[in-house]
Design a protein around this motif. Structure first.
Motif, PDB file in Angstrom:
ATOM      1  N   HIS A  46      -7.631   2.108  -3.702  1.00  0.00           N
ATOM      2  CA  HIS A  46      -7.139   2.748  -2.483  1.00  0.00           C
ATOM      3  C   HIS A  46      -5.901   3.587  -2.778  1.00  0.00           C
ATOM      4  N   ARG A  66      -6.862  -3.422  -4.251  1.00  0.00           N
ATOM      5  CA  ARG A  66      -6.176  -2.304  -3.604  1.00  0.00           C
ATOM      6  C   ARG A  66      -5.870  -1.132  -4.537  1.00  0.00           C
ATOM      7  N   LYS A 110      -6.875   6.849  -4.653  1.00  0.00           N
ATOM      8  CA  LYS A 110      -8.030   7.593  -4.145  1.00  0.00           C
ATOM      9  C   LYS A 110      -7.834   9.101  -4.242  1.00  0.00           C
ATOM     10  N   ARG A 164       0.838  -1.218   0.000  1.00  0.00           N
ATOM     11  CA  ARG A 164       0.000   0.000   0.000  1.00  0.00           C
ATOM     12  C   ARG A 164       0.867   1.262   0.000  1.00  0.00           C
ATOM     13  N   SER A 200      -3.786   4.722 -11.136  1.00  0.00           N
ATOM     14  CA  SER A 200      -4.386   3.454 -11.569  1.00  0.00           C
ATOM     15  C   SER A 200      -3.896   3.052 -12.950  1.00  0.00           C
TER      16      SER A 200
END
Length: 646
Positions: A335, A332, A338, A197, A273
């Motif tokens: 996230h 994920r 975001k 992450r 992304s």
């Protein structure tokens, strides 16, 4: 004994990589052996060294004509020149896959020593890379082992495929594989970001650096492959939309899109992304391309093998890597992205990067559909279907023109509207004058598509010149201009060659003359020549331009005795930016051949442009390693960059 030592070294290298994978995985899980994760870079280096020595031993087996090694016997001969014996190491399926494992282990060893990454993120990256090396290494040992013996040992080898006996074999495969398999690095960066992450600022700079390096290798590899096909296959073309050619183009298109998305991600945390997904897709397309070459599902002059078992193994590797990666992205990816969005309210960097990435991805899908649809159609029992150049040209070329215009506009978007219109007007006038002059000179009708393609090339060149005039001191500007200039030069070369080439086919005998445009060719006779492992009949033709002798062209018909294959070797005379390209067809009597003569204008621009793009990739990667001043680091990214670089 050499082959057995090479085999042991290969096993040692893979075993070392397996230990590295286990240690890095355990470190990610915070087990008691986490402290041993510091050994992972050393283990990966040991693995690379062992696989490198194994590769050198395979080369020694070729040099010593050890035909008891099955792979050597299948791809070499005692009469084969030494340079081709060494190049034959990657001239067949087993050796080429060994080289791919070597290249991936080398990339993994280099990346594992990158001190700029946080510990947790570095461990995750090493885990992905070492696991990928392990999977490919197991495949190499199980289904693609070049060290296997055959008993009894043959007295002589089968010889290397005559089409591969060219300098292109020495240069093209290693460079292509370094790019192909090198996309495992951005793939590992993306998966590590999803696993840990990690925000984009942790990994995007290094990811872009390694992507640029591997993209540069793939670019020059594709360029040399195009040049090799041009002068070796004898049909005079530089791109045939062959399935294996397409297999290398697919990851190149998505990698180009990835580079541009990484720019937006690095600058202002946009398109996260896109960057993550394109990194995954690019490496997946590289593995898919390897499957195309080695499975036999598609027929091509470039294909290595037709073993379904090997194809199944590659599909299994692709499945093991791709499905968890896509699942992790779905879980994920949102996230991590975001805080990332595309501001479409104005002429933003992210907007134009999105447009370019969308166009390049669409081009990839067009090529993929044309490549795989015939295979799926046949597998469904619906018959055979051929998808050729008309399909690709009609769909791919317009999108390529749009990409060129998009790249050019994104370069000059900070200029005032009057200056943008002036630049477009200048490019239009140059393109119109050039198209008119070339149409008159080569006596080719005016084509609107050719005009727009020429215009796209000049728009790119002029927009790059404008960027240099406004920001000549910035290295990033030179990188961008080099990349776009290379694309423009390749674009112009492809357009001019396709739009203004000329050819004729006829019978020629000694003393006959043919006139083609401003060139005249005179058949001066034939002669026999003996090569190291072939015999050849060579035709000598005198070439005149506007009445003056400019040289001789000497096409050949070769007979390779061991393989009992006949090959036509094109004769090429270079005249400034044009080629006089002659190939021999059927022989009718002692002095008469069917001859195909082609005039190829501006053909060398294709490879000059590819070389320039390669330089841009390496220079951009080098720029990422250069320290930046504190003042530069404190500059607002939104105001710092008026142009973007490739």
């Amino acid at each position: 004994m050499l082959a057995e030592i090479g085999h042991i070294l290969l096993i040692l290298g893979i075993a070392s990589t397996m230990v590295a994978s286990l240690l890095s995985g355990c470190s990610m899980l915070k087990t008691p052996v986490t402290s041993l994760s510091n050994l992972v870079p050393q283990l990966l280096s040991i693995g690379f060294s062992a696989i490198l020595m194994a590769t050198f031993i395979l080369a020694a087996c070729f040099y010593l004509d050890d035909f008891s090694v099955r792979y050597v016997a299948q791809h070499s001969n005692s009469a084969l020149p030494i340079a081709f014996k060494i190049a034959a190491v990657w001239g067949g399926h087993e050796g080429s896959f060994l080289f791919m494992v070597l290249a991936l282990s080398g990339w993994s060893s280099l990346v594992s020593r990158d001190k700029r990454l946080p510990a947790d993120y570095a461990n995750a990256t090493r885990f992905v890379l070492s696991t990928t090396v392990l999977l490919l290494g197991i495949y190499c040992l199980w289904l693609s082992n070049p060290f296997l013996r055959q008993i009894p040992s043959p007295l002589e080898g089968r010889d290397l495929n005559p089409m591969l006996q060219d300098i292109g074999l020495i240069l093209h495969p290693p460079l292509l594989y370094l790019g192909y398999i090198g996309f495992a690095v951005p793939f590992a960066f993306a998966i590590a970001a999803l696993l840990t992450r990690s925000p984009a600022k942790v990994w995007v700079g290094q990811c872009r650096q390694w992507t640029l390096i591997t993209w540069a290798f793939l670019t020059v590899g594709i360029g040399i492959g195009s040049w090799w096909a041009y002068h070796e296959l004898g049909w005079g073309g530089w791109w045939f939309w062959d399935p294996v050619e397409n297999a290398s183009l697919l990851p190149w298109l998505t990698a180009t899109a990835l580079i541009h998305c990484l720019i937006a991600t690095e600058r202002n945390n946009k398109l996260v992304s896109w960057s993550l997904l394109l990194a995954i897709i690019t490496f997946a397309l590289s593995i898919l391309g390897t499957f195309i070459v080695r499975s036999g599902v598609l027929t091509s002059v470039h294909a290595f093998a037709s073993d379904p078992m090997r194809g199944s193994g590659l599909l299994l590797i692709l499945t093991i890597l791709l499905i968890p990666a896509l699942f992790l992205f779905a879980l994920r990816g949102a996230h991590l992205a975001k805080d990332s969005s595309v501001n479409t309210g104005g002429n933003t960097l992210a907007l134009w990067m999105t447009i370019s990435a969308g166009l390049l991805s669409s081009m990839m899908l067009i090529v993929m559909l044309g490549t795989f649809y015939p295979m799926v159609y046949a597998a469904m029992g619906l018959g055979t279907l051929s998808v050729g150049a008309p399909y690709f040209n009609s769909l791919f070329v317009p999108l390529a023109i749009m990409v060129a215009f998009s790249a050019a506009y994104s370069t000059v978007q900070s200029l005032s509207l009057p200056r943008q219109i002036a630049l477009l007007l200048i490019a239009s006038l140059i393109a119109l004058a050039s198209n008119y002059a070339l149409s008159r000179f080569y006596q080719i009708p005016f084509s609107l598509l050719v005009f727009f393609a020429i215009l796209a090339g000049f728009v790119l060149l002029i927009s790059g010149a404008s960027a240099i005039m406004t920001q000549a001191k910035a290295l990033r500007t030179w990188v961008m201009v080099l990349g776009h200039t290379g694309l423009a030069v390749t674009f112009l070369g492809a357009t001019l060659l396709t739009g203004f080439s000329n050819e004729t086919s006829l019978k020629m005998t000694r003393g006959s003359t043919v006139i083609l445009g401003t060139y005249s060719l005179i058949h001066q006779g034939s002669s026999w020549h003996i090569g190291p492992n072939y015999t050849a009949e060579r035709i000598t033709m005198e070439v005149r331009k506007n009445g003056s002798v400019i040289g001789h062209v000497k096409p050949e018909k070769r007979h390779y005795t061991v393989r009992t294959m006949n090959m036509s070797e094109a004769g090429v005379l270079r005249d400034v930016l044009s080629d006089v390209y002659v190939t021999l067809g059927s022989k009718f009597d002692a002095h008469t051949y069917a001859v195909r003569i082609q005039i190829k204008p501006f053909v060398h621009l294709l490879w000059v442009g590819g070389f320039i793009m390669m330089l841009a990739g390496f220079l951009g990667a080098l720029r990422k390693l250069m320290p930046t001043s504190p003042a530069a680091n404190q500059t607002n990214p939104a105001k710092q960059y008026k142009h973007y670089e490739v």
